[in-house]
Design a protein around this motif. Sequence first.
Motif, mmCIF file in Angstrom:
data_model
loop_
_atom_site.group_PDB
_atom_site.id
_atom_site.type_symbol
_atom_site.label_atom_id
_atom_site.label_comp_id
_atom_site.label_asym_id
_atom_site.label_seq_id
_atom_site.Cartn_x
_atom_site.Cartn_y
_atom_site.Cartn_z
ATOM 1 N N TYR A 10 -6.161 -5.240 -1.090
ATOM 2 C CA TYR A 10 -4.937 -5.902 -0.631
ATOM 3 C C TYR A 10 -5.047 -6.132 0.878
ATOM 4 O O TYR A 10 -5.311 -5.199 1.639
ATOM 5 C CB TYR A 10 -3.709 -5.040 -0.928
ATOM 6 C CG TYR A 10 -3.362 -4.975 -2.398
ATOM 7 C CD1 TYR A 10 -2.427 -5.841 -2.952
ATOM 8 C CD2 TYR A 10 -3.989 -4.057 -3.234
ATOM 9 C CE1 TYR A 10 -2.121 -5.792 -4.314
ATOM 10 C CE2 TYR A 10 -3.696 -4.000 -4.588
ATOM 11 C CZ TYR A 10 -2.763 -4.869 -5.118
ATOM 12 O OH TYR A 10 -2.467 -4.827 -6.462
ATOM 13 N N ASN A 14 -3.184 -8.663 4.132
ATOM 14 C CA ASN A 14 -2.215 -9.697 4.515
ATOM 15 C C ASN A 14 -2.504 -10.324 5.874
ATOM 16 O O ASN A 14 -1.700 -11.108 6.388
ATOM 17 C CB ASN A 14 -0.794 -9.122 4.498
ATOM 18 C CG ASN A 14 -0.567 -8.064 5.566
ATOM 19 O OD1 ASN A 14 -1.488 -7.701 6.308
ATOM 20 N ND2 ASN A 14 0.649 -7.558 5.645
ATOM 21 N N GLU A 39 -6.487 -9.512 -3.244
ATOM 22 C CA GLU A 39 -5.090 -9.936 -3.331
ATOM 23 C C GLU A 39 -4.570 -10.196 -1.924
ATOM 24 O O GLU A 39 -4.506 -9.277 -1.090
ATOM 25 C CB GLU A 39 -4.254 -8.844 -4.004
ATOM 26 C CG GLU A 39 -2.860 -9.276 -4.403
ATOM 27 C CD GLU A 39 -2.832 -10.195 -5.609
ATOM 28 O OE1 GLU A 39 -1.973 -11.107 -5.631
ATOM 29 O OE2 GLU A 39 -3.662 -10.013 -6.518
ATOM 30 N N ASN A 40 -4.231 -11.442 -1.642
ATOM 31 C CA ASN A 40 -3.699 -11.818 -0.335
ATOM 32 C C ASN A 40 -2.189 -11.595 -0.338
ATOM 33 O O ASN A 40 -1.420 -12.495 -0.652
ATOM 34 C CB ASN A 40 -4.036 -13.273 -0.027
ATOM 35 C CG ASN A 40 -3.501 -13.716 1.329
ATOM 36 O OD1 ASN A 40 -2.987 -12.901 2.095
ATOM 37 N ND2 ASN A 40 -3.609 -14.994 1.633
ATOM 38 N N SER A 41 -1.784 -10.374 -0.032
ATOM 39 C CA SER A 41 -0.358 -10.061 -0.023
ATOM 40 C C SER A 41 -0.112 -8.804 0.795
ATOM 41 O O SER A 41 -1.010 -7.978 0.987
ATOM 42 C CB SER A 41 0.164 -9.851 -1.449
ATOM 43 O OG SER A 41 -0.434 -8.727 -2.046
ATOM 44 N N SER A 42 1.126 -8.661 1.270
ATOM 45 C CA SER A 42 1.513 -7.456 1.992
ATOM 46 C C SER A 42 1.668 -6.311 1.004
ATOM 47 O O SER A 42 2.208 -6.487 -0.092
ATOM 48 C CB SER A 42 2.825 -7.683 2.746
ATOM 49 O OG SER A 42 2.662 -8.662 3.741
ATOM 50 N N ASP A 49 2.201 -2.052 -8.557
ATOM 51 C CA ASP A 49 2.348 -3.434 -9.007
ATOM 52 C C ASP A 49 1.648 -3.669 -10.352
ATOM 53 O O ASP A 49 0.958 -4.677 -10.543
ATOM 54 C CB ASP A 49 1.794 -4.385 -7.946
ATOM 55 C CG ASP A 49 2.308 -5.814 -8.114
ATOM 56 O OD1 ASP A 49 3.393 -5.977 -8.693
ATOM 57 O OD2 ASP A 49 1.615 -6.743 -7.679
#
Length: 348
Positions: free
Chosen positions: A30, A32, A160-163, A179
């Motif tokens: 992960y 961001n 996964e490009n997310s905070s 998640d």
Amino acid sequence: MLDYIVVGFGLSGLSFVEQLDLAGKSYKVYENYSQKSSRVAGGLYNPVILKRFTLAWQGDKHMEEAVPFYKHIETKLQQSFVSQLPVLRRFNAVEEQNAWFEASDKPFLNEFLSSELIRNTNSALEIPYQFGKVKHTGRINIEVMLSSYIEYLKTNNNFENSSFEHDKVILKEDHVEYDGIKAKNIVFAEGFGVKNNPFFNYLPLYGNKGEYIVIKSKALKLQDAVKSSIFIIPLGEDVYKVGATYNNKDKSPEITSVAREELQKKLERFMCVEYEVIDQVAGIRPTVRDRKPLIGTHPKYQNMHILNGLGSRGILIGPTVAKELYASIEKRIPLDQEIDIKRFEALR
């Protein structure tokens, strides 16, 4: 059930993920892009502290591990981002020359400090007391390396490009859930972003802001990196990265005019040709009060780990400490007390 979740993908995250890849472990990353210290760094690998002519902490050991590590990744990704680049230290006085000679005679340092001084032949630079040359140095194009590795991760559906939302972590006895994903272990490699991590924000990571300017000068014609009070690092096509600043009070991610003026003032003390500032970048280095990394397992949650605090020499330290963290998790090999977060357990 995955083997690992890895949060953060700068130099520390990449170093650990490569250990997982080599071991055939399953994982999800992960990221961001909120922490920029790895991406804006100069990228020099150099084991010597050039202010005092001393070997950086375990500098020879880290060099031995780091350079082959990055060359392996270069081959793996079929990209070019590792290059040899001599570093020349500009002397400000005869006393500094003498100190250099003394240092070059010492064990470990004599492998890296040349005992032969180099006369300046570049009219663009004012170098009245010659240069000392650091041997076996080079540069990693960190931005190309990280972006290439991310593309590799995407190809394998591991990115996964997310905070990352820490409050959504569900802790079980033998795994973590996040998640909808289950993993045996989670490793936080968030850099200065760890300040927002409720599991590890007790650790004394203070942060140190560094800014670089990028200049263009057709007259400079510099082939080697030069270190005075700042570095000039050639990037090719008459472009150079100049820096960096050190500010332990400003924790904002924005570039500042104060830093730009400081860097230009230092540059113009010994560079005497025209140039143009074409860019400026900033990042918060993850620094620790004892100047050692923060590596280890959470004192309460045995499947939760951290890889952080690499400071300004993350490019050298990262591969070694990532390997040691992996060995401590998978093989129960104790970490060196100097880097183990157990040294700060009283702060919880």
